[in-house]
Scaffold this active site. Structure first.
Site, PDB file in Angstrom:
ATOM      1  N   CYS A   1       0.843  -1.195   0.000  1.00  0.00           N
ATOM      2  CA  CYS A   1       0.000   0.000   0.000  1.00  0.00           C
ATOM      3  C   CYS A   1       0.878   1.245   0.000  1.00  0.00           C
ATOM      4  O   CYS A   1       1.745   1.391   0.855  1.00  0.00           O
ATOM      5  CB  CYS A   1      -0.877  -0.012   1.243  1.00  0.00           C
ATOM      6  SG  CYS A   1      -1.821   1.492   1.447  1.00  0.00           S
TER       7      CYS A   1
ATOM      8  N   CYS B   1      -0.956   5.974   7.033  1.00  0.00           N
ATOM      9  CA  CYS B   1      -2.309   5.585   7.433  1.00  0.00           C
ATOM     10  C   CYS B   1      -2.295   4.944   8.817  1.00  0.00           C
ATOM     11  O   CYS B   1      -1.385   4.196   9.163  1.00  0.00           O
ATOM     12  CB  CYS B   1      -2.856   4.610   6.405  1.00  0.00           C
ATOM     13  SG  CYS B   1      -4.465   3.938   6.820  1.00  0.00           S
TER      14      CYS B   1
ATOM     15  N   CYS C   1      -2.542   0.332   9.326  1.00  0.00           N
ATOM     16  CA  CYS C   1      -1.500  -0.707   9.401  1.00  0.00           C
ATOM     17  C   CYS C   1      -0.267  -0.134  10.096  1.00  0.00           C
ATOM     18  O   CYS C   1       0.104   1.007   9.860  1.00  0.00           O
ATOM     19  CB  CYS C   1      -1.087  -1.147   7.995  1.00  0.00           C
ATOM     20  SG  CYS C   1      -2.353  -2.079   7.137  1.00  0.00           S
TER      21      CYS C   1
ATOM     22  N   CYS D   1      -7.738  -0.021  -0.322  1.00  0.00           N
ATOM     23  CA  CYS D   1      -7.144  -0.462   0.935  1.00  0.00           C
ATOM     24  C   CYS D   1      -6.799  -1.940   0.788  1.00  0.00           C
ATOM     25  O   CYS D   1      -7.660  -2.744   0.426  1.00  0.00           O
ATOM     26  CB  CYS D   1      -8.124  -0.254   2.087  1.00  0.00           C
ATOM     27  SG  CYS D   1      -7.598  -1.086   3.596  1.00  0.00           S
TER      28      CYS D   1
ATOM     29  N   GLN E   1     -17.077 -10.508  14.314  1.00  0.00           N
ATOM     30  CA  GLN E   1     -15.637 -10.684  14.155  1.00  0.00           C
ATOM     31  C   GLN E   1     -15.176 -10.146  12.797  1.00  0.00           C
ATOM     32  O   GLN E   1     -15.828 -10.391  11.794  1.00  0.00           O
ATOM     33  CB  GLN E   1     -15.296 -12.169  14.277  1.00  0.00           C
ATOM     34  CG  GLN E   1     -15.505 -12.723  15.675  1.00  0.00           C
ATOM     35  CD  GLN E   1     -14.404 -12.302  16.624  1.00  0.00           C
ATOM     36  OE1 GLN E   1     -13.375 -11.804  16.204  1.00  0.00           O
ATOM     37  NE2 GLN E   1     -14.633 -12.496  17.899  1.00  0.00           N
TER      38      GLN E   1
ATOM     39  N   TYR F   1     -18.371 -13.090  28.561  1.00  0.00           N
ATOM     40  CA  TYR F   1     -18.039 -12.023  27.603  1.00  0.00           C
ATOM     41  C   TYR F   1     -18.399 -12.528  26.198  1.00  0.00           C
ATOM     42  O   TYR F   1     -17.570 -12.541  25.304  1.00  0.00           O
ATOM     43  CB  TYR F   1     -16.556 -11.657  27.648  1.00  0.00           C
ATOM     44  CG  TYR F   1     -15.990 -11.414  29.022  1.00  0.00           C
ATOM     45  CD1 TYR F   1     -15.979 -10.124  29.561  1.00  0.00           C
ATOM     46  CD2 TYR F   1     -15.470 -12.453  29.773  1.00  0.00           C
ATOM     47  CE1 TYR F   1     -15.458  -9.900  30.815  1.00  0.00           C
ATOM     48  CE2 TYR F   1     -14.956 -12.239  31.031  1.00  0.00           C
ATOM     49  CZ  TYR F   1     -14.940 -10.958  31.550  1.00  0.00           C
ATOM     50  OH  TYR F   1     -14.415 -10.732  32.784  1.00  0.00           O
TER      51      TYR F   1
ATOM     52  N   ASP G   1     -13.632 -14.652  27.194  1.00  0.00           N
ATOM     53  CA  ASP G   1     -13.067 -13.884  26.070  1.00  0.00           C
ATOM     54  C   ASP G   1     -13.206 -12.404  26.402  1.00  0.00           C
ATOM     55  O   ASP G   1     -13.989 -11.683  25.781  1.00  0.00           O
ATOM     56  CB  ASP G   1     -13.833 -14.248  24.782  1.00  0.00           C
ATOM     57  CG  ASP G   1     -13.290 -13.537  23.554  1.00  0.00           C
ATOM     58  OD1 ASP G   1     -12.246 -12.874  23.651  1.00  0.00           O
ATOM     59  OD2 ASP G   1     -13.921 -13.643  22.484  1.00  0.00           O
TER      60      ASP G   1
ATOM     61  N   CYS H   1      -7.294 -10.967  23.796  1.00  0.00           N
ATOM     62  CA  CYS H   1      -6.760 -10.045  22.786  1.00  0.00           C
ATOM     63  C   CYS H   1      -5.634  -9.203  23.394  1.00  0.00           C
ATOM     64  O   CYS H   1      -5.151  -8.276  22.759  1.00  0.00           O
ATOM     65  CB  CYS H   1      -7.866  -9.163  22.222  1.00  0.00           C
ATOM     66  SG  CYS H   1      -8.780  -8.274  23.478  1.00  0.00           S
TER      67      CYS H   1
HETATM   68  N1  SAH Z   1     -16.729 -13.604  22.576  1.00  0.00           N
HETATM   69  C1  SAH Z   1     -17.227 -12.626  21.632  1.00  0.00           C
HETATM   70  C2  SAH Z   1     -16.837 -11.171  21.912  1.00  0.00           C
HETATM   71  C3  SAH Z   1     -15.680 -10.904  22.812  1.00  0.00           C
HETATM   72  S1  SAH Z   1     -15.271  -9.194  22.928  1.00  0.00           S
HETATM   73  C4  SAH Z   1     -16.841 -13.039  20.224  1.00  0.00           C
HETATM   74  O1  SAH Z   1     -16.014 -13.922  20.035  1.00  0.00           O
HETATM   75  O2  SAH Z   1     -17.366 -12.478  19.277  1.00  0.00           O
HETATM   76  C5  SAH Z   1     -15.509  -8.885  24.638  1.00  0.00           C
HETATM   77  C6  SAH Z   1     -16.964  -8.665  25.029  1.00  0.00           C
HETATM   78  O3  SAH Z   1     -17.029  -8.494  26.425  1.00  0.00           O
HETATM   79  C7  SAH Z   1     -17.602  -7.424  24.440  1.00  0.00           C
HETATM   80  O4  SAH Z   1     -18.774  -7.813  23.733  1.00  0.00           O
HETATM   81  C8  SAH Z   1     -17.945  -6.556  25.657  1.00  0.00           C
HETATM   82  O5  SAH Z   1     -19.152  -5.841  25.501  1.00  0.00           O
HETATM   83  C9  SAH Z   1     -18.082  -7.592  26.738  1.00  0.00           C
HETATM   84  N2  SAH Z   1     -17.871  -7.149  28.138  1.00  0.00           N
HETATM   85  C10 SAH Z   1     -17.055  -6.183  28.599  1.00  0.00           C
HETATM   86  N3  SAH Z   1     -17.035  -6.172  29.962  1.00  0.00           N
HETATM   87  C11 SAH Z   1     -17.872  -7.169  30.358  1.00  0.00           C
HETATM   88  C12 SAH Z   1     -18.250  -7.678  31.649  1.00  0.00           C
HETATM   89  N4  SAH Z   1     -17.781  -7.137  32.768  1.00  0.00           N
HETATM   90  N5  SAH Z   1     -19.107  -8.710  31.674  1.00  0.00           N
HETATM   91  C13 SAH Z   1     -19.584  -9.266  30.547  1.00  0.00           C
HETATM   92  N6  SAH Z   1     -19.260  -8.829  29.311  1.00  0.00           N
HETATM   93  C14 SAH Z   1     -18.409  -7.795  29.216  1.00  0.00           C
END
Ligand code: SAH
Length: 457
Positions: A73, A79, A82, A161, A284, A313, A383, A410
Site C-alpha cells: 500500500c 495511514c 497498518c 485499501c 468478528q 463475555y 473472552d 486479545c
Molecule cells: N466472545 C465474543 C466477543 C468478545 S469481545 C466473540 O467472540 O465475538 C468482549 C466482550 O465483552 C464485548 O462484547 C464486551 O461488551 C463484553 N464485556 C465487557 N465487559 C464485560 C463484563 N464485565 N461482563 C460481561 N461482558 C463484558
C-alpha cells in the site's frame, strides 16, 4: 546511561513497540524510534528522555534490516490502519508469538511454556470484512474518502485499501462519482455542517453478501435512487442503508438505521453457524481466522455432549453457538443488551435451543447463578476485553472449579496476569496457541487451555 536530548547515536533495533515503532537500546537505556524495523542498525537523534525510556528519530539507516519489505500500500506509512506492512509477514508472526511468550514468562512467571505454532493467515491481505471510510475535503476543497492518519482526524485520500475487502474499490468508485455529480457535502467536524460522515461496508465472506451504509448528518440522501441503481449493479449487494448520526461526536455510528434498499442486514457463516449482521452489530472482523480460533477453543474445551459450559463475555454469542453444537447446555453472559438481542436472534436463526443468554457483568452474573440457581460448570470459556477479567470473577471460577478453563484473549499482558492468578491456585497451564487475526497490525490473539489440578491432588 541516559543520553542527552539531540545526541546522535548508532543503535541496533531489537523489538517492535505498541504502535509498530522500533525499539533499541543505548547502553541499556531503551529508545523508541519511529520508522525503524527490528534488525535495523540506525543512526538516531534523541528527541525526548525520561527516567526509564526515551524517544529518538531516525536520521540514517546504517544497515537496513533483512526483515524490511516494500509495503503493497502506497500510504501504509501514513495511514493509521497498518503499523507493520513494511515488515516481512513471517517476521510479524514471530514477533507476535514472542510477545505472548514474553508476557507469559515475564508477567505470568511461568518458567516452562511450550507454545503451539502460531496460526498465521494464508493470505494476509484483503481480510477485513468491515471498513469505515471517513469522507471530507482536502485543503483545496477537493472531496476525499479514505482513512485517518495515525492518531489524528486528518483524512488520507485513498482508492484501494489492501486489508479491506476488494469490492470496496468498486463501491468507493461509485460513491465518488455520485458525490461529485450531486455535490453532496461532506461533514465538517468543526462547523458540524455537511451531510456525509462515513461510508461503512460489510462483506460476508462466506456467503458473498455485501452491505453498504452511509453515515449521514441528516435523514435524507438526495437522489438516492441513482445511487441505489449504480450500487446494485455490483455483484453481491444485499443491503443499502443510511445510518443517522447528528451528534457532535467521534463515535462513527448513530442509533438509527434507515433501509434504502434490500434488507437491513446481511448473513454470514462461521463453520455451520449462521450470523445475522446489521450495521450496528458487533461481528468478528476476520472470519477466516476466527473460524480457526473457535475450532481451537472448541478442541481445548473437549466437549462430548454432556457438559455444562459457560461462555463469559460472549458478545453476539458467536463462541456460545459454536460450543452449543457439542455441549449439553451453554450459558452466555454479556454486558451489552443489544449484543444479547443479536445472540438470541442468532440462536433462533440456527434453531439452537440449548443456549441461555444473560445480560450483565460476568463477575456479577456468574456468582449469582452459582449461588442462587445452583448452576455448575464443567467448562468455562472467557473472552474478555483488553483489560482482562476482574479478580472477583477469577475467584468465582476457582470456587466453581470447572475441569477446564479456555481463555481467549486479545491482550497477552492481562492474559498472563489472570493465568498467574488461576495457576497459583488450582489450575495448570496446559496449552497456548497464538493467532494472527490482524495482519500488519501489532495485535495478537491467544487461546489457552487450563486444567483443574485439585482432582489430581
Ligand atoms: N466472545 C465474543 C466477543 C468478545 S469481545 C466473540 O467472540 O465475538 C468482549 C466482550 O465483552 C464485548 O462484547 C464486551 O461488551 C463484553 N464485556 C465487557 N465487559 C464485560 C463484563 N464485565 N461482563 C460481561 N461482558 C463484558
Amino acid at each position: 546511561m541516559i543520553p542527552n536530548k539531540n545526541d546522535q547515536l548508532e543503535i541496533k533495533i531489537e523489538d517492535i513497540g505498541a504502535e509498530g515503532e522500533g525499539i533499541g537500546k543505548y547502553e541499556g537505556y531503551t529508545l523508541f524510534v519511529k520508522d525503524t524495523v527490528m534488525g535495523d542498525t540506525a543512526l538516531v537523534q534523541v528527541t525526548k528522555t525520561g527516567k526509564s525510556y526515551g524517544y529518538a528519530k531516525l536520521m540514517k539507516l546504517v544497515i537496513p534490516s533483512q526483515y524490511r519489505t516494500e509495503p503493497r500500500c502506497p500510504i501504509a506509512a501514513r495511514c493509521g490502519g497498518c503499523q507493520l506492512q513494511h515488515v516481512d509477514y513471517s517476521k510479524q508472526l514471530e514477533y507476535k508469538n514472542n510477545k505472548v511468550l514474553s508476557c507469559l514468562t515475564r508477567i505470568g512467571c511461568f518458567s516452562e511454556v511450550t507454545m503451539e505454532p502460531i496460526c498465521g493467515m494464508d493470505e494476509p491481505y484483503y481480510y477485513r470484512n468491515k471498513s469505515q471510510f471517513p469522507v471530507g475535503r482536502d485543503k483545496d476543497g477537493k472531496l476525499i474518502i479514505g482513512f485517518y492518519a495515525g492518531r489524528t482526524h486528518a483524512i488520507i485520500d485513498t482508492e484501494h485499501c489492501y486489508i479491506g475487502a476488494e469490492i470496496n474499490v468498486d463501491i468507493l468508485k461509485v460513491m465518488r462519482v455520485f458525490f461529485e455529480k450531486y455535490k453532496v457535502q461532506p461533514y465538517d467536524e468543526e462547523s458540524h455542517r455537511g451531510l456525509l460522515r462515513h461510508i461503512l461496508t460489510r462483506v460476508a465472506f462466506n456467503t458473498g453478501e455485501i452491505m453498504v451504509c452511509l453515515v449521514i448528518n441528516g435523514t435524507v440522501l438526495p437522489h438516492k435512487e441513482e445511487l441505489i441503481s449504480k450500487l446494485t449493479k455490483l455483484p453481491g449487494i444485499k443491503s443499502i442503508c443510511l445510518n443517522v448520526n447528528k451528534e457532535r461526536t467521534n463515535v462513527i455510528l448513530g442509533d438509527r438505521i434507515i433501509t434504502l434498499w434490500g434488507e437491513p442486514y446481511i448473513t454470514d457463516l462461521i463453520g455451520e453457524v449462521k450470523y445475522r449482521i446489521s450495521p450496528l452489530s458487533f461481528y468478528q472482523i476476520n472470519p477466516i481466522q476466527t473460524k480457526k480460533l473457535y475450532d481451537t477453543a472448541l478442541e481445548y474445551a473437549d466437549l462430548h455432549g454432556d457438559e455444562v459450559v459457560w461462555d463469559l463475555y460472549c458478545g453476539i454469542g458467536t463462541i456460545s453457538l459454536f460450543l452449543a453444537q457439542k455441549a449439553k447446555q451453554v450459558y452466555g453472559v454479556e454486558i451489552i443488551p443489544q449484543a444479547i438481542d443479536d445472540a438470541r436472534t442468532n440462536a433462533e436463526l440456527n434453531k439452537i435451543n440449548n443456549v441461555t443468554f444473560y445480560v450483565g457483568a460476568a463477575e456479577e452474573v456468574l456468582p449469582k447463578a452459582a449461588r442462587e440457581d445452583n448452576i455448575h460448570a464443567d467448562v468455562i470459556v472467557v473472552d474478555p476485553p483488553r483489560k482482562g477479567c476482574e479478580q472477583s470473577l477469577l475467584d468465582t471460577i476457582l470456587a466453581m472449579a470447572p475441569k477446564r478453563v479456555v481463555y481467549v484473549s486479545c491482550d497477552p499482558a492481562t492474559l498472563a496476569r489472570d493465568l498467574k492468578y488461576l495457576c497459583e491456585k488450582d489450575y495448570k497451564l496446559e496449552k497456548v496457541k497464538a493467532f494472527d487475526q490482524f495482519a500488519h497490525s501489532v495485535h495478537v490473539e491467544t487461546v489457552v487451555l487450563l486444567t483443574q489440578q485439585l482432582l489430581l491432588k
